[in-house]
Design a protein around this motif. Structure first.
Motif, PDB file in Angstrom:
ATOM      1  N   ALA A 123     -52.263  41.232  -0.156  1.00 30.20           N
ATOM      2  CA  ALA A 123     -51.006  41.905  -0.522  1.00 30.20           C
ATOM      3  C   ALA A 123     -51.190  42.721  -1.796  1.00 30.20           C
ATOM      4  O   ALA A 123     -50.716  43.865  -1.899  1.00 30.20           O
ATOM      5  N   ARG A 128     -48.635  45.396  -3.238  1.00 31.91           N
ATOM      6  CA  ARG A 128     -47.442  44.569  -3.030  1.00 31.91           C
ATOM      7  C   ARG A 128     -47.740  43.137  -3.464  1.00 31.91           C
ATOM      8  O   ARG A 128     -48.839  42.805  -3.882  1.00 31.91           O
ATOM      9  N   PHE A 130     -47.179  38.937  -2.196  1.00 37.30           N
ATOM     10  CA  PHE A 130     -46.664  37.886  -1.332  1.00 37.30           C
ATOM     11  C   PHE A 130     -46.290  36.734  -2.256  1.00 37.30           C
ATOM     12  O   PHE A 130     -47.155  36.120  -2.873  1.00 37.30           O
ATOM     13  N   LEU A 214     -43.558  41.164   2.399  1.00 34.61           N
ATOM     14  CA  LEU A 214     -44.096  41.501   1.091  1.00 34.61           C
ATOM     15  C   LEU A 214     -42.974  42.031   0.204  1.00 34.61           C
ATOM     16  O   LEU A 214     -41.949  42.508   0.702  1.00 34.61           O
TER      17      LEU A 214
END
Length: 469
Positions: A123, A128, A130, A214
């Motif tokens: 991620a 992004r 998680f 996410l």
């Protein structure tokens, strides 16, 4: 009546799928606290969902129990079978691929054998985050996280594993594959199998892959460690923070001085932010945009809390290294607990407005058992406490082990009286199946048994987990 996974069954598996299975290895029969040794006949390590389906189908045809195995970090015995005729242990560790990353839709599709840390890294590489975060994230597998509906330190803002999952692919007890990997946030097409399978602890099927949500990475993290007057003051501080900081509190951890004492006794290399072991402390963190000036706003909340007597002292992290040091303290407490050795451990949740009263009454209820040490800590922001009982300093756990069942009954009876839950984030597994039967709502239990019978009529999937036979 279930049959053992014997040499003949092992040969049958490897004829159907070359090199998928072998004799059981001892590490797959262990659980972290060493409370029981599991049983097993065959270890299967499939490499694809189709191979999982073939293994499960053959187990159903031959009446062999299946014990799904993730990272082995579960604390309620869901990964170790006892009283089952030499089951097949099914490990998904070979299935560890990222199948898709969608930074526009903020999703990632991963196989169940990825470690949680690997999912977090994937991620991060996509820009992004998680947000599921656990102390065991380097070794626990995402399939196990979903199967147990894992919690962790950021549930307050982002939710449990179930809240972070949009869809699952799973092998059902008859060997069919549920193709549920849709990256949709709205899908009103009948019964929600995703939410049924998430949290089912391998009793209704085997999760092989999942679509996960996410979130945007916070541009800034503001973290503080504070000494509080007690749990009531901590709850008031949380409420103030949520109002003043736009509801952006992502973690709010309560810790007792006993936890610090355990760190000093067993892990002196872990540096704590305060001298000695204050009675009660909180670790709070806020993630925000870079322009939010959250440090100034948090400082104002903390200054008012100091003036009002809610907190006695506070340290605001001045660097990423100091923030990491704060979290090392929190994440080291379970390891210190393990070295001390709990007589009885309780993963519970209580309505937030009753937590302080519960802690007071719990102490009183445990006092007649003797000078035991209570380490109460956990995720105050979502009502989840780890309410664990230890022997007096200098005594061995074995000297007090005969009290374990009585201690559990006292704590769980009180949890039930407070309209709480005997399992907040660890699941039921095998260790708490009897407690669920005792405290669970009869209508819910009847419905659960109906679902189990309908989906798994042979009873091969993780026998004695959640529901006893």
């Amino acid at each position: 009546m279930l049959n053992p996974a014997d040499d003949a069954f092992l040969a049958l598996l490897n004829e159907a799928i070359p090199d998928v299975a072998g004799p059981i290895e001892p590490r797959y029969l262990e659980e972290p606290r060493g409370m029981v040794k599991g049983q097993g006949g065959v270890l299967a390590r499939p490499r694809s969902t189709q191979e999982v389906a073939t293994v499960v189908r053959l187990c159903g045809e031959h009446g062999v129990a299946v014990v799904p195995y993730g990272g082995g970090t579960g604390l309620v015995g869901g990964q170790v079978a006892t009283g089952v005729a030499a089951p097949l242990v099914l490990s998904l560790e070979r299935m560890s691929a990222v199948r898709n990353v969608d930074p526009v839709g903020n999703t990632i599709t991963v196989e169940a054998g990825m470690t949680l840390a690997a999912v977090q890294d994937a991620a991060d590489q996509a820009g992004r985050m998680f947000p599921l975060s656990l102390a065991s994230e380097g070794s626990c597998l995402i399939g196990g996280n979903l199967a147990t509906n894992a919690g962790g330190v950021q549930v307050l803002r982002y939710g449990n594993a179930r809240d972070l999952c949009l869809g699952v692919e799973a092998v059902m007890p008859d060997g069919t594959i549920h193709h549920g990997l849709k990256r949709l946030r709205k899908d009103n097409t009948g019964y929600d199998l995703r939410n049924l399978l998430v949290g089912s602890e391998g009793t209704l099927g085997v999760i092989t892959a999942a679509v996960l949500k996410l979130v945007q990475k916070p541009a800034a993290l503001t973290t503080c460690f504070a000494i509080v007057e007690g749990p009531r003051a901590a709850a008031k501080l949380l409420a103030r923070m949520q109002v003043a900081l736009d509801g952006l509190v992502s973690a709010f951890e309560l810790m007792s001085g006993v936890g610090f004492e355990f760190l000093h006794e067993t892990m002196p290399e872990v540096r704590t932010p305060f001298e000695g072991a204050p009675d009660w402390m909180v670790l709070a963190e806020i993630g925000s945009g870079v322009d939010a000036d959250m440090e100034t706003r948090m400082s104002a909340v903390l200054a008012a809390a100091l003036e009002d007597g809610l907190i006695c002292d506070v340290v605001l992290a001045q660097s990423a290294a100091q923030r990491d040091a704060f979290w090392t303290v929190r994440e080291s407490i379970p390891a210190a607990n393990k070295r001390i050795g709990a007589i009885s451990s309780h993963d519970i949740s209580i309505p937030q407005d009753r937590i302080a009263a519960f802690i007071d009454e719990g102490r009183t209820a445990l006092a007649p058992f003797g000078p035991l040490r209570l380490n109460c800590f956990g995720h105050l922001g979502d009502g989840n406490l780890h309410f664990n009982v230890y022997p007096p300093k200098g005594d061995a756990k074995a000297d007090w082990a005969h009290l374990k069942r009585d201690l559990m009954d006292v704590v769980h009876d009180l949890v039930h009286a407070y309209d709480g839950s005997i399992s907040a984030e660890h699941g039921i597994g095998r260790f708490k199946a009897g407690d669920l039967q005792r405290y669970g709502d009869p209508a819910k239990l009847a419905a659960m048994r109906g679902i189990k019978t309908a989906l798994d009529p042979m009873g091969i999937m993780n026998p004695d987990v959640i529901l006893t036979r």
